[in-house]
Motif scaffolding. Structure first.
Motif, mmCIF file in Angstrom:
data_model
loop_
_atom_site.group_PDB
_atom_site.id
_atom_site.type_symbol
_atom_site.label_atom_id
_atom_site.label_comp_id
_atom_site.label_asym_id
_atom_site.label_seq_id
_atom_site.Cartn_x
_atom_site.Cartn_y
_atom_site.Cartn_z
ATOM 1 N N THR A 155 -1.660 -8.345 -11.375
ATOM 2 C CA THR A 155 -0.823 -8.843 -10.284
ATOM 3 C C THR A 155 0.155 -9.917 -10.745
ATOM 4 N N ASN A 199 2.378 -6.190 -4.676
ATOM 5 C CA ASN A 199 1.626 -5.541 -5.741
ATOM 6 C C ASN A 199 0.542 -4.616 -5.197
ATOM 7 N N ARG A 200 0.357 -3.505 -5.907
ATOM 8 C CA ARG A 200 -0.741 -2.605 -5.583
ATOM 9 C C ARG A 200 -2.054 -3.360 -5.713
ATOM 10 N N TYR A 201 -2.972 -3.177 -4.768
ATOM 11 C CA TYR A 201 -4.216 -3.944 -4.772
ATOM 12 C C TYR A 201 -5.424 -2.999 -4.680
ATOM 13 N N PRO A 202 -6.494 -3.260 -5.425
ATOM 14 C CA PRO A 202 -6.595 -4.337 -6.413
ATOM 15 C C PRO A 202 -5.949 -3.954 -7.736
ATOM 16 N N ASP A 203 -5.308 -4.906 -8.340
ATOM 17 C CA ASP A 203 -4.666 -4.687 -9.630
ATOM 18 C C ASP A 203 -4.805 -5.966 -10.442
ATOM 19 N N MET A 232 -2.706 -4.541 -0.357
ATOM 20 C CA MET A 232 -1.836 -5.075 -1.391
ATOM 21 C C MET A 232 -1.900 -6.595 -1.417
ATOM 22 N N GLU A 233 -1.394 -7.137 -2.505
ATOM 23 C CA GLU A 233 -1.299 -8.579 -2.678
ATOM 24 C C GLU A 233 0.179 -8.930 -2.794
ATOM 25 N N LYS A 286 -2.523 -12.018 1.101
ATOM 26 C CA LYS A 286 -3.318 -10.796 1.034
ATOM 27 C C LYS A 286 -3.019 -9.892 2.229
#
Length: 241
Positions: free
Chosen positions: A226, A219-223, A203-204, A199
């Protein structure tokens, strides 16, 4: 009586001379710290003979990057830059220091992770690199420096960046763990899919090791997509030779 008065006046004059008015406080404008290590921020006064009123107060504007305690001891947590503000007890004097937390492990250069960018903007920033695959929703570039084999970007229907990925040559798993730990917080493993999850602030990051490569997906967070995005990206990037 006159002698006593004279001594008192001399004492008062000397005392006033010692009570020199503080004009400002200063710290180093920039300090570097490694992740997981400490460094102390020292405060000086102008003029040098002046005395600050009481203790100093320290505050970090981003404790994800670095924190600071009441003694001015800075601890670097994650790679990045933050600002430490120092103030006198009466808050009349303040100063600031930029803290750069740097990594000891620089395995590879991370891809573009500004998820506000469009496909056109990403393509412009990566101009000069060799394109291996190009569609409306996917861009894959050839890695220019070992151990990076390929770099990949995925876009949504509005051509906004939603995921970035890197494929590394095989044999870098242990170094990869250290690399990610200096930048993100370990979050656990994806349920039954072999992913390790990290985390960041916005992003994640998902990593996965296969027989012939290591994959890292940002990955774009929150998404909520994922894992789906990560799985799709790994399948695509892994199929391109």
């Amino acid at each position: 009586m006159k002698r006593v008065l004279f001594v008192f006046i001399v004492f008062l004059t000397v005392s006033c001379e010692k009570d020199i008015r503080l004009m400002s406080i200063e710290v180093a404008p920039v300090v570097e710290a490694y992740t997981g290590y400490q460094t102390t921020l020292y405060v000086s006064c102008t003029p040098a003979e002046a005395v600050a009123p009481g203790m100093y107060y320290y505050k970090s504007n981003d404790e994800y990057v670095a924190s600071v305690d009441k003694e001015g001891v800075i601890v670097g947590h994650h790679v990045g830059t933050c600002t430490i503000t120092v103030a006198t007890a009466d808050k009349h004097y303040t100063t600031k220091c930029e803290v750069k937390v740097v990594a000891q492990n620089n395995l590879y250069e991370e891809p573009i992770v500004d998820f506000s960018l469009t496909r056109a903007s990403v393509k412009l920033e990566e101009s000069g690199k060799t394109i291996l695959y190009d569609t409306e929703t996917v861009l894959v570039y050839k890695g220019e420096k070992s151990p990076v084999k390929q770099i990949m970007y995925m876009f949504d229907d509005s051509k906004k960046l939603i995921s970035s990925g890197v494929q590394l040559e095989t044999g870098w798993s242990s170094e990869l763990t250290g690399f990610l730990a200096e930048r993100y917080d370990a979050y656990g493993s994806g349920s039954g899919n072999g992913f390790s999850v990290w985390k960041g602030k916005e992003m994640e990051v998902v990593s996965k090791t296969s027989n012939d490569a290591d994959f890292i997906v940002y990955n774009r967070y929150p998404d909520t997509k994922t894992y789906a995005n990560s799985r799709n990206m790994i399948e695509i990037i892994g199929s391109i030779k």
